[in-house]
Design an enzyme around this catalytic site. Structure first.
Site, PDB file in Angstrom:
ATOM      1  N   GLY A  70       4.889  -0.137  -5.714  1.00 38.31           N
ATOM      2  CA  GLY A  70       6.163  -0.783  -5.954  1.00 38.31           C
ATOM      3  C   GLY A  70       6.179  -1.631  -7.208  1.00 38.31           C
ATOM      4  O   GLY A  70       7.187  -1.691  -7.919  1.00 38.31           O
ATOM      5  N   GLN A 180      10.911  -3.363   0.891  1.00 41.78           N
ATOM      6  CA  GLN A 180      10.941  -3.864   2.268  1.00 41.78           C
ATOM      7  C   GLN A 180      12.016  -3.193   3.120  1.00 41.78           C
ATOM      8  O   GLN A 180      12.084  -3.429   4.329  1.00 41.78           O
ATOM      9  CB  GLN A 180      11.142  -5.388   2.277  1.00 41.78           C
ATOM     10  CG  GLN A 180       9.992  -6.174   1.669  1.00 41.78           C
ATOM     11  CD  GLN A 180       8.696  -6.051   2.448  1.00 41.78           C
ATOM     12  OE1 GLN A 180       8.672  -5.664   3.608  1.00 41.78           O
ATOM     13  NE2 GLN A 180       7.585  -6.391   1.804  1.00 41.78           N
ATOM     14  N   THR A 238      -2.461  12.234 -14.702  1.00 39.74           N
ATOM     15  CA  THR A 238      -2.643  13.111 -13.544  1.00 39.74           C
ATOM     16  C   THR A 238      -2.203  12.414 -12.264  1.00 39.74           C
ATOM     17  O   THR A 238      -2.627  11.295 -11.980  1.00 39.74           O
ATOM     18  CB  THR A 238      -4.126  13.516 -13.414  1.00 39.74           C
ATOM     19  OG1 THR A 238      -4.532  14.170 -14.621  1.00 39.74           O
ATOM     20  CG2 THR A 238      -4.321  14.468 -12.236  1.00 39.74           C
ATOM     21  N   CYS A 322       1.587 -11.318  -2.678  1.00 39.27           N
ATOM     22  CA  CYS A 322       1.324 -11.294  -4.118  1.00 39.27           C
ATOM     23  C   CYS A 322       1.237 -12.696  -4.718  1.00 39.27           C
ATOM     24  O   CYS A 322       0.700 -12.888  -5.795  1.00 39.27           O
ATOM     25  CB  CYS A 322       2.403 -10.491  -4.840  1.00 39.27           C
ATOM     26  SG  CYS A 322       2.435  -8.747  -4.356  1.00 39.27           S
TER      27      CYS A 322
END
Length: 376
Positions: A70, A180, A238, A322
């Site tokens: 995210g 969320q 990749t 975070c």
């Protein structure tokens, strides 16, 4: 016995998703860009994953771009949109309660000359469309708003914003952080009117390190990285196919209506128990998404109570994971009093939680309020 109540920080990977990841690493291990048989098999898996994720978001398969999570999806959306549209305006409208991957990005852009408006919520954490209408104008090039706040669970009026952008004659793209909301609320992004939307795997029982960005077919943003043809050059490199396949498997297990109904009842029970507990104050409003409850264990600092609970194998958060324990900018924007904010805890549910988890939490918080205060 463990009581894990921190599902907004991360979730346990489902058995089926974990098995899919292992299968892709040990059996279908080809590079999806390779032209031989193994590469073609891998590409088929990649296409199937893109289809599964797009279906869950209510959009077209070709509008999904896989990322590392995210945070990357949010950065790509915000910076990519601004870099493309900066000749058409200088204003960014966002909120004061965004996830740090949007909030800090906006701060960086502000330092580099952009005008950024951080709209604050009401004291209950809710926003009205009128707050945005006052700020969106012809100079606005990006409106970035989360769907569900990650700390208190309020749902923002995203469905009203595209019309406000059009009404103002603004060239702005509308970005929505759906991290969320994904897997909890039914997403029909084409109907919601957003141009860009971010989701993450590890919030929905998929592995860490994978997410996706929706880019409406009629919208365009600039890449942040260069050096490959993957993801139509928007996100080169990749593809992490094992993680992507794990994400798709978790998405296929969604039962949004059934899970929401279950969690709503569990959340109501938790709110009732918390309201009956001396020393606790509910912060999340009644209309918050039931998956998240923010409350204060008044008189005990968040970190102290968090560790007290962890000793009893009860796991909650003191806010966004975070932030790593830093003061909550969300509660500050709401005008929450310092003594309440400093003792705030976030409980976040998933479909695997039980009343026993809630009972264990309440008992431990009650004990902590008595014993920790006495120690102090």
């Amino acid at each position: 016995m463990e009581h894990y109540l921190d599902n907004s920080a991360t979730t346990k990977v489902s058995d089926a998703a974990a098995k899919k990841v292992y299968e892709m690493m040990t059996e279908n291990y080809g590079n999806p860009s390779s032209l031989h048989t193994r590469g073609i098999r891998a590409e088929d898996e990649l296409n199937a994953a893109r289809s599964a994720v797009s279906k869950a978001m209510g959009v077209k398969s070709e509008e999904i771009y896989f990322t590392s999570g995210g945070t990357e999806a949010n950065n790509l959306a915000v910076s990519g949109a601004v870099n493309l549209l900066k000749r058409r305006g200088n204003k960014i409208v966002t909120t004061a309660v965004e996830h740090s991957s949007v909030y800090e990005n906006a701060k960086h852009l502000e330092e580099n000359g952009f005008e950024v408006v951080y709209i604050k919520p009401g004291k209950d954490g809710n926003f009205t469309p009128e707050l945005f209408e006052k700020e969106i104008d012809k100079n606005t090039i990006l409106v970035s708003v989360m769907y569900v706040n990650n700390e208190i669970g309020t749902v923002l009026p995203v469905e009203k914003l595209k019309k406000l952008i059009e009404k103002a004659g603004s060239p702005a793209l509308l970005h929505c952080d759906c991290v969320q909301a994904f897997g909890k609320l039914p997403l029909k992004l084409d109907r919601l009117g957003v141009d860009l939307a971010s989701v993450s795997g590890h919030k929905i029982h998929a592995p860490k390190g994978v997410g996706a960005l929706y880019v409406r077919k009629s919208a365009r943003i600039k890449p942040l990285m260069f050096g490959g043809e993957q993801e139509k050059k928007l996100r080169p490199g990749t593809e992490a196919l094992p993680l992507i396949a794990g994400l798709a498997q978790a998405v296929r297990e969604f039962n949004i209506a059934e899970n929401y109904s279950f969690v709503k009842k569990l959340s109501a029970y938790a709110r009732e128990r918390l309201s009956e507990t001396d020393g606790t104050v509910l912060i999340s409003p009644e209309n918050a998404i039931p998956y998240i409850i923010n409350f204060s264990a008044r008189g005990v600092r968040s970190e102290t109570m968090l560790h007290f609970l962890a000793e009893k194998e009860i796991y909650v958060s003191s806010g966004s994971a975070c932030a790593k324990g830093k003061p909550s900018h969300v509660l500050s924007a709401m005008g929450i009093k310092p003594d309440i904010a400093d003792s705030a805890l976030r409980v976040s549910f998933c479909e695997y939680n039980t009343r026993e988890d809630v009972d264990a939490l309440i008992e431990a918080v009650s004990q902590g309020l008595k014993t920790i205060v006495k120690r102090n």
